[in-house]
Design an enzyme around this catalytic site. Structure first.
Site, PDB file in Angstrom:
ATOM      1  N   HIS A  94     -37.611   5.020 -19.293  1.00 44.43           N
ATOM      2  CA  HIS A  94     -36.828   6.384 -19.422  1.00 44.43           C
ATOM      3  C   HIS A  94     -36.001   6.571 -18.118  1.00 44.43           C
ATOM      4  CE1 HIS A  94     -35.622  10.310 -19.691  1.00 44.43           C
ATOM      5  NE2 HIS A  94     -36.534  10.893 -18.902  1.00 44.43           N
ATOM      6  N   HIS A  96     -32.253   8.474 -16.108  1.00 39.32           N
ATOM      7  CA  HIS A  96     -31.440   9.788 -16.142  1.00 39.32           C
ATOM      8  C   HIS A  96     -30.160   8.982 -15.627  1.00 39.32           C
ATOM      9  CE1 HIS A  96     -34.749  13.306 -14.992  1.00 39.32           C
ATOM     10  NE2 HIS A  96     -35.157  12.375 -16.096  1.00 39.32           N
ATOM     11  N   TYR A 121     -23.481  -6.534 -28.251  1.00 40.63           N
ATOM     12  CA  TYR A 121     -24.874  -6.531 -27.605  1.00 40.63           C
ATOM     13  C   TYR A 121     -25.373  -5.131 -27.714  1.00 40.63           C
ATOM     14  CZ  TYR A 121     -24.909 -11.274 -25.981  1.00 40.63           C
ATOM     15  OH  TYR A 121     -25.003 -12.620 -26.331  1.00 40.63           O
TER      16      TYR A 121
END
Length: 216
Positions: A94, A96, A121
């Site tokens: 994860h 930002h 891709y």
């Protein structure tokens, strides 16, 4: 060097690479990977991807109990949701990352297919990316939202927050989330310029050739 020691070092090396290239910043982002015994290694809460210590990663056993290392990221419900619903998940990342977050704040035609089909891709590494609504960071509802997808998506975009990707191993997860960020960047770069993306026929050809889960 044991397999787990190598995995710890690989996680920190890849996290540092993401940090050094500006794909996440400060103490943002979290990463986890499945160990050989069915447990998890997880980045600790409040840590920077640029300064992770292999020896201080949070360690969970196969029952989901925290058994060693520092306290884990507050986004554990998000990671657990992917592992519990996708049998192929060996790692979750994860970030930002700036461009994907920016794109999540703009109008979107289809929340179930957040990224436009610009490159092969983007399709091959991510399949369809689900845009989820905004949640307060650490809210268990994020995990519930991922569980609600019943394992049909390997990548989601948390609105105003950041992307989350699950893959077979930590290297594949990092490669896929980089692809997500680059596709978001391309989308913003060409926004309003009528770019020529992949046609539906071209997308279907990729789906067929590379056995991508697409229509679920």
């Amino acid at each position: 060097m044991s397999t787990e020691t190598a995995l710890r070092e690989q996680m920190c090396l890849l996290a540092r690479s993401l940090f050094d290239r500006g794909l996440t910043h400060g103490s943002t982002g979290n990463i986890s990977a499945r160990t050989e015994d069915g447990g998890l290694l997880v980045s600790p809460t409040g840590t920077s991807f640029g300064r992770l210590d292999p020896g201080r990663l949070s360690r969970f056993d196969a029952r989901g109990q925290h058994v060693a290392g520092d306290a884990p990221t507050k986004e554990m419900p998000l990671h657990s949701a992917f592992y519990d619903t996708r049998s192929t998940a060996g790692a979750v990342v994860h970030l930002h990352s700036c461009h994907s977050v920016a794109l999540s704040m703009l109008p979107v035609e289809d929340a179930a297919n957040f990224l436009p089909p610009l490159t092969p891709y983007g399709i091959m590494k991510l399949g369809k990316v689900q845009l989820l609504p905004f949640f307060v960071p650490g809210d268990p509802a994020m995990g519930a939202a991922v569980r609600g997808l019943a394992g049909k998506r390997s990548a989601v975009m948390l609105a105003n927050h950041g992307p989350v990707v699950a893959a077979k191993d930590v290297e594949a997860a990092c490669n896929a989330i980089e692809e997500l960020e680059d596709t978001a960047r391309l989308t913003l770069m060409t926004r309003g310029m009528s770019p020529q993306g992949l046609t539906e026929a071209q997308v279907q050809a990729l789906v067929t050739k590379f056995d991508i889960a697409w229509d679920d």
